[in-house]
Design a protein around this motif. Structure first.
Motif, PDB file in Angstrom:
ATOM      1  N   ASN A 112     -44.667 -81.764  43.537  1.00  0.00           N
ATOM      2  CA  ASN A 112     -44.416 -80.721  42.542  1.00  0.00           C
ATOM      3  C   ASN A 112     -44.654 -79.362  43.187  1.00  0.00           C
ATOM      4  O   ASN A 112     -45.799 -78.936  43.381  1.00  0.00           O
ATOM      5  N   LEU A 113     -43.583 -78.674  43.507  1.00  0.00           N
ATOM      6  CA  LEU A 113     -43.688 -77.420  44.257  1.00  0.00           C
ATOM      7  C   LEU A 113     -44.371 -76.311  43.464  1.00  0.00           C
ATOM      8  O   LEU A 113     -44.852 -75.336  44.049  1.00  0.00           O
ATOM      9  N   SER A 114     -44.430 -76.448  42.162  1.00  0.00           N
ATOM     10  CA  SER A 114     -45.119 -75.430  41.363  1.00  0.00           C
ATOM     11  C   SER A 114     -46.616 -75.406  41.675  1.00  0.00           C
ATOM     12  O   SER A 114     -47.284 -74.389  41.472  1.00  0.00           O
ATOM     13  N   TYR A 117     -46.468 -72.921  44.671  1.00  0.00           N
ATOM     14  CA  TYR A 117     -45.893 -71.593  44.551  1.00  0.00           C
ATOM     15  C   TYR A 117     -45.871 -71.014  43.142  1.00  0.00           C
ATOM     16  O   TYR A 117     -45.512 -69.842  42.988  1.00  0.00           O
ATOM     17  N   ASP A 119     -44.666 -69.434  40.261  1.00  0.00           N
ATOM     18  CA  ASP A 119     -43.343 -68.827  40.064  1.00  0.00           C
ATOM     19  C   ASP A 119     -42.953 -67.899  41.217  1.00  0.00           C
ATOM     20  O   ASP A 119     -42.038 -67.085  41.096  1.00  0.00           O
ATOM     21  N   LYS A 139     -32.840 -81.397  45.932  1.00  0.00           N
ATOM     22  CA  LYS A 139     -34.082 -80.919  45.314  1.00  0.00           C
ATOM     23  C   LYS A 139     -34.194 -79.403  45.435  1.00  0.00           C
ATOM     24  O   LYS A 139     -34.628 -78.725  44.492  1.00  0.00           O
ATOM     25  N   GLU A 142     -32.510 -77.599  42.709  1.00  0.00           N
ATOM     26  CA  GLU A 142     -33.253 -77.585  41.453  1.00  0.00           C
ATOM     27  C   GLU A 142     -34.234 -76.408  41.409  1.00  0.00           C
ATOM     28  O   GLU A 142     -34.602 -75.943  40.331  1.00  0.00           O
ATOM     29  N   TRP A 143     -34.646 -75.934  42.581  1.00  0.00           N
ATOM     30  CA  TRP A 143     -35.608 -74.831  42.689  1.00  0.00           C
ATOM     31  C   TRP A 143     -34.936 -73.531  43.109  1.00  0.00           C
ATOM     32  O   TRP A 143     -35.583 -72.612  43.599  1.00  0.00           O
ATOM     33  N   ARG A 144     -33.626 -73.430  42.903  1.00  0.00           N
ATOM     34  CA  ARG A 144     -32.860 -72.275  43.395  1.00  0.00           C
ATOM     35  C   ARG A 144     -33.361 -70.942  42.853  1.00  0.00           C
ATOM     36  O   ARG A 144     -33.189 -69.910  43.518  1.00  0.00           O
ATOM     37  N   ASP A 145     -33.957 -70.919  41.670  1.00  0.00           N
ATOM     38  CA  ASP A 145     -34.474 -69.665  41.128  1.00  0.00           C
ATOM     39  C   ASP A 145     -35.570 -69.074  42.003  1.00  0.00           C
ATOM     40  O   ASP A 145     -35.819 -67.859  41.950  1.00  0.00           O
ATOM     41  N   GLN A 146     -36.237 -69.911  42.808  1.00  0.00           N
ATOM     42  CA  GLN A 146     -37.334 -69.434  43.652  1.00  0.00           C
ATOM     43  C   GLN A 146     -37.025 -69.492  45.140  1.00  0.00           C
ATOM     44  O   GLN A 146     -37.856 -69.085  45.952  1.00  0.00           O
TER      45      GLN A 146
END
Length: 285
Positions: A112-114, A117, A119, A139, A142-146
């Motif tokens: 879980n990258l959250s 990082y 946000d 994957k 899926e995290w492109r916003d960050q």
């Protein structure tokens, strides 16, 4: 800057050689100049953190540490974790005067990258294990916003597929989905002999740079993913046949676009197709 290490409970000692493990898809890069070129693909602009996947013996890590970004090196190989935690900082102490490093024993695909990082923005790079490289890209999307930047080493044919334009025989699901949100650039080819052990095929390095307007798709991103995957599951058939299970109206299915095969549609056309399908299904009784 301080260096943060995780505690490892693995059995190998730091003096043991790190042996590439076939089940992990490992091919350790040993060419310093190529490691430097991969590190140079990142701009370090707009983010302070870099996630390196599969650091192995740290050959790429060394060059990433020359920047001021904080590097997190994530690996599933316990031997690599021991080396990076113990021998690596003793061999290259000067690197830690400019950069900071966290060693993390974890599976990127399950992590879980959250937790790392929250946000915050971060870049991703690495000499990716070939057996999970496409899953890494999925994957990442899926995290492109960050993730404003993504670069790394793949099997050459996989890197070419991600960057391929429409009409190319290698153009496929990854091509469309990656290029919907990122500008994709195939950078250079890497021969087998610069790895230990050498793979049986050439490798390729690419870079994905997030588009400024990546949030402005004219369709729902989740719906785009579904349409693209469904279309390419039967890539030799026309869209009229490959999308048959969607139960679209005869009016939409009669359009010329449905005479095409999926590799003939560029990203913009797939977005327009998804939008049209969504409207069609929502107006059906």
């Amino acid at each position: 800057m301080k260096k943060k290490f995780t505690r490892s409970h693995s059995k190998p000692t730091a003096d043991d050689p790190i042996k590439a493990k076939k089940h992990l898809g490992q091919h350790f890069l040993k060419d310093e100049s190529i490691a430097q070129k991969i590190a140079d693909t990142l701009s370090h602009s707009g983010y302070d953190d870099v996630l390196e996947i599969g650091p192995g013996t740290g050959v790429l890590t060394k060059y990433l540490l020359r920047e001021k970004s904080h590097i997190t090196a994530m690996d599933l190989d316990s031997e690599s974790i021991v080396y990076l935690n113990h021998s690596f900082p003793l061999e290259y102490p000067a690197l830690f005067e400019t950069g900071s490093l966290t060693i993390l024993e974890a599976d990127f695909l399950k992590y879980n990258l959250s937790e790392l990082y929250a946000d915050k923005a971060f870049a991703i790079t690495g000499n990716f294990p070939y057996n999970i490289s496409t899953q890494i890209v999925f994957k990442m999307l899926e995290w492109r916003d960050q993730v404003p930047e993504f670069s790394g080493m793949f099997q050459k044919e996989v890197a070419q597929r991600i960057c391929a334009p429409s009409g190319n025989k290698t153009y496929g699901i990854l091509s469309v989905l990656a290029q919907a949100f990122y500008d994709a650039e195939y950078l250079f080819t890497v021969p087998p002999e610069v790895f230990n052990p050498p793979p049986k095929v050439d490798s390729g390095v690419l870079k994905l740079t997030r588009k400024a307007n990546y949030k402005e798709l004219a369709c729902d991103p989740d719906e785009l993913f579904k349409v693209v995957k469904m279309a390419f599951q039967q890539r030799r058939k026309t869209l009229r046949n490959s999308l048959k299970q969607l139960d679209l109206s005869d009016t939409l299915r009669a359009k010329d676009l449905f005479d095409k095969r999926p590799e003939q549609l560029d990203v913009a056309q797939f977005i327009a197709l998804t939008q049209a399908i969504n409207q069609d299904l929502n107006t059906e009784e």
